[in-house]
Design a protein around this motif. Structure first.
Motif, PDB file in Angstrom:
ATOM      1  N   HIS A 139       0.821  -1.211   0.000  1.00 19.05           N
ATOM      2  CA  HIS A 139       0.000   0.000   0.000  1.00 19.05           C
ATOM      3  C   HIS A 139       0.855   1.262   0.000  1.00 19.05           C
ATOM      4  O   HIS A 139       0.636   2.175  -0.816  1.00 19.05           O
ATOM      5  CB  HIS A 139      -0.934   0.018   1.201  1.00 19.05           C
ATOM      6  N   GLY A 140       1.805   1.336   0.906  1.00 15.67           N
ATOM      7  CA  GLY A 140       2.624   2.536   1.002  1.00 15.67           C
ATOM      8  C   GLY A 140       3.368   2.841  -0.281  1.00 15.67           C
ATOM      9  O   GLY A 140       3.429   4.000  -0.728  1.00 15.67           O
ATOM     10  N   VAL A 141       3.925   1.824  -0.910  1.00 14.23           N
ATOM     11  CA  VAL A 141       4.681   2.032  -2.147  1.00 14.23           C
ATOM     12  C   VAL A 141       3.739   2.379  -3.299  1.00 14.23           C
ATOM     13  O   VAL A 141       4.073   3.205  -4.150  1.00 14.23           O
ATOM     14  CB  VAL A 141       5.535   0.787  -2.475  1.00 14.23           C
ATOM     15  N   ALA A 142       2.550   1.779  -3.319  1.00 10.49           N
ATOM     16  CA  ALA A 142       1.584   2.102  -4.380  1.00 10.49           C
ATOM     17  C   ALA A 142       1.176   3.570  -4.336  1.00 10.49           C
ATOM     18  O   ALA A 142       1.126   4.247  -5.369  1.00 10.49           O
ATOM     19  CB  ALA A 142       0.352   1.203  -4.250  1.00 10.49           C
ATOM     20  N   VAL A 143       0.877   4.073  -3.143  1.00 11.20           N
ATOM     21  CA  VAL A 143       0.486   5.472  -2.998  1.00 11.20           C
ATOM     22  C   VAL A 143       1.638   6.397  -3.359  1.00 11.20           C
ATOM     23  O   VAL A 143       1.468   7.387  -4.085  1.00 11.20           O
ATOM     24  CB  VAL A 143      -0.013   5.744  -1.569  1.00 11.20           C
ATOM     25  N   LEU A 144       2.834   6.067  -2.887  1.00 16.00           N
ATOM     26  CA  LEU A 144       3.998   6.907  -3.165  1.00 16.00           C
ATOM     27  C   LEU A 144       4.296   6.963  -4.656  1.00 16.00           C
ATOM     28  O   LEU A 144       4.629   8.030  -5.195  1.00 16.00           O
ATOM     29  CB  LEU A 144       5.210   6.378  -2.404  1.00 16.00           C
ATOM     30  N   SER A 145       4.154   5.833  -5.352  1.00 13.53           N
ATOM     31  CA  SER A 145       4.503   5.802  -6.773  1.00 13.53           C
ATOM     32  C   SER A 145       3.621   6.748  -7.580  1.00 13.53           C
ATOM     33  O   SER A 145       4.096   7.413  -8.498  1.00 13.53           O
ATOM     34  CB  SER A 145       4.377   4.373  -7.309  1.00 13.53           C
ATOM     35  N   VAL A 146       2.330   6.823  -7.237  1.00 10.95           N
ATOM     36  CA  VAL A 146       1.422   7.723  -7.955  1.00 10.95           C
ATOM     37  C   VAL A 146       1.672   9.165  -7.550  1.00 10.95           C
ATOM     38  O   VAL A 146       1.703  10.071  -8.390  1.00 10.95           O
ATOM     39  CB  VAL A 146      -0.044   7.329  -7.686  1.00 10.95           C
ATOM     40  N   ARG A 147       1.848   9.394  -6.257  1.00 13.97           N
ATOM     41  CA  ARG A 147       2.009  10.761  -5.761  1.00 13.97           C
ATOM     42  C   ARG A 147       3.243  11.428  -6.351  1.00 13.97           C
ATOM     43  O   ARG A 147       3.225  12.605  -6.724  1.00 13.97           O
ATOM     44  CB  ARG A 147       2.118  10.738  -4.239  1.00 13.97           C
ATOM     45  N   GLU A 148       4.332  10.675  -6.430  1.00 16.40           N
ATOM     46  CA  GLU A 148       5.595  11.263  -6.867  1.00 16.40           C
ATOM     47  C   GLU A 148       5.908  10.975  -8.328  1.00 16.40           C
ATOM     48  O   GLU A 148       6.972  11.359  -8.815  1.00 16.40           O
ATOM     49  CB  GLU A 148       6.740  10.741  -5.979  1.00 16.40           C
ATOM     50  N   GLY A 149       5.021  10.237  -9.020  1.00 13.26           N
ATOM     51  CA  GLY A 149       5.255   9.936 -10.424  1.00 13.26           C
ATOM     52  C   GLY A 149       6.427   9.009 -10.646  1.00 13.26           C
ATOM     53  O   GLY A 149       7.135   9.105 -11.657  1.00 13.26           O
ATOM     54  N   LEU A 150       6.626   8.067  -9.719  1.00 11.36           N
ATOM     55  CA  LEU A 150       7.758   7.153  -9.808  1.00 11.36           C
ATOM     56  C   LEU A 150       7.340   5.874 -10.523  1.00 11.36           C
ATOM     57  O   LEU A 150       6.207   5.414 -10.408  1.00 11.36           O
ATOM     58  CB  LEU A 150       8.280   6.808  -8.411  1.00 11.36           C
ATOM     59  N   GLU A 151       8.269   5.299 -11.267  1.00 10.17           N
ATOM     60  CA  GLU A 151       8.033   4.024 -11.927  1.00 10.17           C
ATOM     61  C   GLU A 151       9.099   3.036 -11.482  1.00 10.17           C
ATOM     62  O   GLU A 151      10.279   3.360 -11.433  1.00 10.17           O
ATOM     63  CB  GLU A 151       8.062   4.185 -13.449  1.00 10.17           C
ATOM     64  N   PHE A 152       8.650   1.815 -11.161  1.00  6.92           N
ATOM     65  CA  PHE A 152       9.578   0.799 -10.661  1.00  6.92           C
ATOM     66  C   PHE A 152       9.604  -0.429 -11.561  1.00  6.92           C
ATOM     67  O   PHE A 152       9.945  -1.526 -11.126  1.00  6.92           O
ATOM     68  CB  PHE A 152       9.183   0.390  -9.239  1.00  6.92           C
ATOM     69  N   GLY A 153       9.233  -0.258 -12.838  1.00  6.15           N
ATOM     70  CA  GLY A 153       9.280  -1.372 -13.768  1.00  6.15           C
ATOM     71  C   GLY A 153       7.985  -2.146 -13.849  1.00  6.15           C
ATOM     72  O   GLY A 153       7.626  -2.641 -14.916  1.00  6.15           O
ATOM     73  N   VAL A 154       7.271  -2.289 -12.726  1.00  3.13           N
ATOM     74  CA  VAL A 154       5.955  -2.932 -12.701  1.00  3.13           C
ATOM     75  C   VAL A 154       5.035  -2.066 -11.850  1.00  3.13           C
ATOM     76  O   VAL A 154       5.495  -1.334 -10.981  1.00  3.13           O
ATOM     77  CB  VAL A 154       6.020  -4.360 -12.112  1.00  3.13           C
ATOM     78  N   GLU A 155       3.716  -2.163 -12.130  1.00  4.56           N
ATOM     79  CA  GLU A 155       2.778  -1.420 -11.299  1.00  4.56           C
ATOM     80  C   GLU A 155       2.603  -2.125  -9.965  1.00  4.56           C
ATOM     81  O   GLU A 155       2.363  -3.326  -9.907  1.00  4.56           O
ATOM     82  CB  GLU A 155       1.425  -1.296 -11.987  1.00  4.56           C
ATOM     83  N   ILE A 156       2.744  -1.380  -8.892  1.00  3.99           N
ATOM     84  CA  ILE A 156       2.547  -1.911  -7.548  1.00  3.99           C
ATOM     85  C   ILE A 156       1.184  -1.439  -7.075  1.00  3.99           C
ATOM     86  O   ILE A 156       0.929  -0.248  -6.984  1.00  3.99           O
ATOM     87  CB  ILE A 156       3.658  -1.443  -6.592  1.00  3.99           C
ATOM     88  N   ALA A 157       0.289  -2.394  -6.778  1.00  3.86           N
ATOM     89  CA  ALA A 157      -1.079  -2.063  -6.376  1.00  3.86           C
ATOM     90  C   ALA A 157      -1.244  -2.202  -4.871  1.00  3.86           C
ATOM     91  O   ALA A 157      -0.634  -3.084  -4.234  1.00  3.86           O
ATOM     92  CB  ALA A 157      -2.076  -2.972  -7.085  1.00  3.86           C
ATOM     93  N   SER A 158      -2.047  -1.335  -4.291  1.00  2.00           N
ATOM     94  CA  SER A 158      -2.354  -1.402  -2.866  1.00  2.00           C
ATOM     95  C   SER A 158      -2.987  -2.749  -2.525  1.00  2.00           C
ATOM     96  O   SER A 158      -3.680  -3.366  -3.340  1.00  2.00           O
ATOM     97  CB  SER A 158      -3.311  -0.271  -2.482  1.00  2.00           C
ATOM     98  N   ASP A 159      -2.770  -3.188  -1.293  1.00  2.00           N
ATOM     99  CA  ASP A 159      -3.366  -4.445  -0.825  1.00  2.00           C
ATOM    100  C   ASP A 159      -4.681  -4.208  -0.087  1.00  2.00           C
ATOM    101  O   ASP A 159      -5.188  -5.116   0.571  1.00  2.00           O
ATOM    102  CB  ASP A 159      -2.391  -5.188   0.097  1.00  2.00           C
ATOM    103  N   THR A 160      -5.256  -3.001  -0.181  1.00  2.00           N
ATOM    104  CA  THR A 160      -6.457  -2.682   0.591  1.00  2.00           C
ATOM    105  C   THR A 160      -7.543  -3.741   0.399  1.00  2.00           C
ATOM    106  O   THR A 160      -7.905  -4.094  -0.724  1.00  2.00           O
ATOM    107  CB  THR A 160      -7.005  -1.281   0.240  1.00  2.00           C
ATOM    108  N   ALA A 161      -8.052  -4.264   1.520  1.00  2.00           N
ATOM    109  CA  ALA A 161      -9.055  -5.336   1.486  1.00  2.00           C
ATOM    110  C   ALA A 161      -9.630  -5.519   2.876  1.00  2.00           C
ATOM    111  O   ALA A 161      -8.992  -5.182   3.883  1.00  2.00           O
ATOM    112  CB  ALA A 161      -8.428  -6.649   1.007  1.00  2.00           C
ATOM    113  N   SER A 162     -10.831  -6.071   2.931  1.00  2.00           N
ATOM    114  CA  SER A 162     -11.438  -6.444   4.206  1.00  2.00           C
ATOM    115  C   SER A 162     -10.818  -7.742   4.709  1.00  2.00           C
ATOM    116  O   SER A 162     -10.672  -8.709   3.953  1.00  2.00           O
ATOM    117  CB  SER A 162     -12.940  -6.634   4.043  1.00  2.00           C
ATOM    118  N   LEU A 163     -10.476  -7.761   6.003  1.00  2.00           N
ATOM    119  CA  LEU A 163      -9.884  -8.952   6.619  1.00  2.00           C
ATOM    120  C   LEU A 163     -10.857  -9.665   7.551  1.00  2.00           C
ATOM    121  O   LEU A 163     -10.474 -10.623   8.230  1.00  2.00           O
ATOM    122  CB  LEU A 163      -8.629  -8.552   7.399  1.00  2.00           C
TER     123      LEU A 163
END
Length: 329
Positions: A169-193
């Motif tokens: 989650h943290g990396v997914a939000v940061l990648s969009v906010r700062e316009g960073l690319e890490f080779g693959v899209e990292i998606a948040s794990d947000t989900a009901s547990l």
């Protein structure tokens, strides 16, 4: 900003300002939700606010984050979440299409989690006095009999289990906010547990501790549990499931994955006799396929978390002072 990061400054704010102002037995437990008897029912009650920036990110948005976050706080007490409230603070000028998209995401997340958004409120503030959309949710749920889940119940010998890969989650939000690319899209794990927790409790009601490692990440949650219980925690660095894209992003940015926020993961302290059965049940559930035993609760170094490194050494993992990543939930 550091006081909102879930680390030592957050704890200082709570302990020095809010607890003296509101002091009562429910707050003394320092858990994500209060558990109490009301009208013959055993209830859990929780509330949380969501101010994430940007509003939309890979894998989710502020809407489903608000639902899942409060549902998970209830579930960490062993409760079966039932009803939520939703309060919106909207900034003047935000497009109604944006609000509609957030609301629909909340509705879909509530349906998936099996809860009802039963009441709410809306306020509008002048342009420049908000950040588009802020959402506050509160929730109630029923706690089954014989379930007593709280950080004070951690015991030496308990297996420490995490439900899946961390840091997404943290990396997914940061990648969009700062316009960073890490080779693959990292998606948040947000989900009901909540359903995962119910599955675990079907194996044994004697789970000692559950915590969803959001702000401050796994490190903050484990430190809070160690301090509340007066025990120590020992982890194996190689056992902690860090996805390669998260590890690469953290290496690039100088971050420790243990401190990066999650929104669809839990950490559990389980009696050793029950650990294998609970782990097997978790792995059979869609939200726990990556469940891993990462360490144990110990009598040594009470109140501290240590990690056995891959090189054979040991390092202390302390409570973060403020926050590595601002505005991630």
């Amino acid at each position: 900003m550091g006081h909102g990061g879930g680390g030592a400054l957050s704890a200082e704010l709570i302990e020095q300002v809010f607890v003296p102002a509101y002091g009562n037995a429910f707050l003394a437990g320092m858990t994500d939700s209060a558990v109490f008897q009301l009208g013959g029912a055993r209830l859990a009650f929780s509330t949380d606010s969501y101010v994430v920036r940007p509003l939309f990110f890979p894998g989710g948005c502020v809407g489903d984050l608000a639902v899942n976050g409060t549902v998970n706080d209830l579930a960490m007490s062993g409760a079966r979440p039932a009803h939520l409230s939703a309060a919106f603070i909207l900034e003047e000028g935000v497009e109604l299409a944006v609000v509609d998209r957030v609301a629909r995401a909340m509705g879909a997340a509530a349906e998936t989690a099996g809860v009802t958004i039963a009441t709410g409120d809306t306020k509008v503030v002048e342009a420049g006095h908000g950040d588009g959309v802020y959402v506050t949710t509160a929730g109630v749920g029923l706690v089954p009999e014989r379930v007593d889940i709280r950080p004070q119940r951690a015991r030496p010998g308990d297996a420490v289990i995490v439900s899946g890969p961390i840091g997404l989650h943290g990396v997914a939000v940061l990648s969009v906010r700062e316009g960073l690319e890490f080779g693959v899209e990292i998606a948040s794990d947000t989900a009901s547990l909540a359903d995962l927790v119910a599955t675990m409790l079907d194996v044994t009601p004697d789970i000692h501790v559950l915590r969803d490692p959001t702000r401050g990440g796994l490190a903050a949650s484990l430190n809070e549990i160690a301090r509340a219980s007066g025990t120590g925690v020992r982890l194996s660095e190689r056992a902690v499931p860090v996805p390669e894209p998260v590890a690469n992003a953290c290496g690039f940015l100088g971050l420790d994955p243990l401190y990066v926020a999650n929104e669809g993961r839990l950490v559990a302290f389980v009696p050793p006799a029950e650990a294998d059965a609970v782990l097997e049940a978790m792995r059979a559930h869609p939200q726990g396929t990556g469940a891993t035993r990462i360490g144990e609760c110990v009598a040594e170094h009470p109140g501290m978390v240590v990690v056995a490194t891959g090189l054979g050494g040991t390092r202390v993992v302390d409570l973060p002072l403020g926050e590595q990543l601002p505005r991630i939930c």
